[in-house]
Design a protein around this motif. Structure first.
Motif, short mmCIF file in Angstrom:
data_model
loop_
_atom_site.label_atom_id
_atom_site.label_comp_id
_atom_site.label_asym_id
_atom_site.label_seq_id
_atom_site.Cartn_x
_atom_site.Cartn_y
_atom_site.Cartn_z
N ILE A 41 0.57 -1.15 -0.08
CA ILE A 41 -0.15 -0.06 -0.01
C ILE A 41 0.94 1.23 -0.04
CG2 ILE A 41 -1.48 1.42 1.49
CD1 ILE A 41 -2.58 -1.54 2.46
N GLN A 42 0.75 2.15 -1.16
CA GLN A 42 1.29 3.40 -0.87
C GLN A 42 0.59 4.35 0.10
OE1 GLN A 42 2.26 5.02 -4.62
NE2 GLN A 42 3.51 6.63 -4.02
N LEU A 43 1.11 4.72 0.97
CA LEU A 43 0.43 5.77 2.07
C LEU A 43 0.46 7.07 1.49
CD1 LEU A 43 2.02 4.14 5.20
CD2 LEU A 43 -0.40 3.81 4.19
N GLY A 119 -9.22 -0.67 -4.15
CA GLY A 119 -7.81 -0.71 -3.64
C GLY A 119 -7.56 0.62 -2.82
N THR A 120 -8.40 1.52 -2.67
CA THR A 120 -8.30 2.56 -1.81
C THR A 120 -8.29 2.03 -0.49
OG1 THR A 120 -9.31 4.33 -3.11
CG2 THR A 120 -9.28 4.85 -0.80
N VAL A 156 -3.59 0.59 -2.77
CA VAL A 156 -2.94 -0.90 -2.87
C VAL A 156 -2.36 -0.32 -4.34
CG1 VAL A 156 -3.17 -3.23 -3.33
CG2 VAL A 156 -4.55 -2.34 -1.88
N VAL A 157 -0.93 -0.74 -4.36
CA VAL A 157 -0.13 -0.84 -5.69
C VAL A 157 0.41 -1.99 -6.01
CG1 VAL A 157 0.36 1.73 -5.33
CG2 VAL A 157 1.93 -0.11 -4.22
N SER A 158 0.25 -3.04 -5.27
CA SER A 158 0.56 -4.20 -5.67
C SER A 158 -0.08 -5.39 -4.79
CB SER A 158 2.28 -4.40 -5.32
OG SER A 158 2.61 -5.77 -5.59
N VAL A 163 -5.90 -9.23 -2.04
CA VAL A 163 -6.89 -8.91 -1.31
C VAL A 163 -8.19 -9.24 -1.91
CG1 VAL A 163 -8.14 -6.61 -0.69
CG2 VAL A 163 -5.81 -6.75 -0.82
N ASP A 164 -8.22 -9.61 -2.90
CA ASP A 164 -9.70 -10.14 -3.36
C ASP A 164 -9.90 -11.65 -2.90
OD1 ASP A 164 -10.46 -8.19 -4.99
OD2 ASP A 164 -9.15 -8.88 -6.74
#
Length: 190
Positions: A41-43, A119-120, A156-158, A163-164
């Motif tokens: 996750i990119q914060l 993805g947020t 989420v960037v990767s 997650v799914d």
């Protein structure tokens, strides 16, 4: 602290996200190790500096390790981060998971114009907008009805495909029996 049911609460394109004020060279990354692999996750400290600082502080001291995804609603979101009652190895209470926080103070809302898209990552809270503490959720799909009402802390960037795979809950509130968990959560610089 009974969490408000965000499902009842009422697009940012990837290009716009990439062009935001996040510095690619210095961005903070939150990595969640799931049973199937890592989610990165990119914060967004420029969007929610107090919330990001609190998440980072909790992650750095290991507070998120072994915390379950206590509320997962298919087509909506996966919620985790209850370090008080949601740790599967110490103090886990399935009846209270989702009602606790951490030993850090609740935070004032840092609402923004950053929309809730797939993805947020947003902060869970009680009905009081200034009650977010340690819990957060990852969106499975767009959730425009959350825009401006919950604090966005990252994207989420990767690993979104991982997650799914998080085990879904049953019923209207998405409570999960034998839930998946965050095995290890770490912070690093990009």
């Amino acid at each position: 602290m009974k969490l408000f049911h965000i499902a009842m609460a009422g697009a940012l394109s990837l290009a716009a996200f990439a062009g935001s004020a996040i510095s690619a060279a210095a961005a903070d990354l939150l990595t969640i190790q799931l049973k199937d692999g890592p989610v990165v996750i990119q914060l967004m400290p420029e969007v929610a500096p107090k919330h990001v600082a609190q998440i980072e502080a909790l992650a750095k001291k290991g507070a998120y390790d072994n915390v379950v995804f206590h509320r997962v609603i298919d087509g909506f979101m996966a919620q985790t981060g209850d370090v008080q009652y949601g740790n599967s190895t110490k103090g886990y209470d399935a009846n209270k998971a989702g009602t606790g926080g951490s030993d850090l103070p609740n935070l004032p809302a840092e609402f923004s114009k950053t929309p809730f898209t797939r993805g947020t990552v947003g902060m869970a809270r009680a009905q009081d907008p200034n009650s977010a503490n340690s819990q957060f959720f990852i969106m499975f799909a767009n959730g425009d009805f959350l825009n401006g009402q919950y604090t966005v802390v990252g994207k989420v960037v990767s690993g979104m495909e991982l997650v799914d795979k998080i085990k879904r809950g049953q019923g209207q509130n998405g409570e999960v029996s034998n839930p998946d968990k965050m095995l290890k959560v770490t912070v690093s610089k990009k």
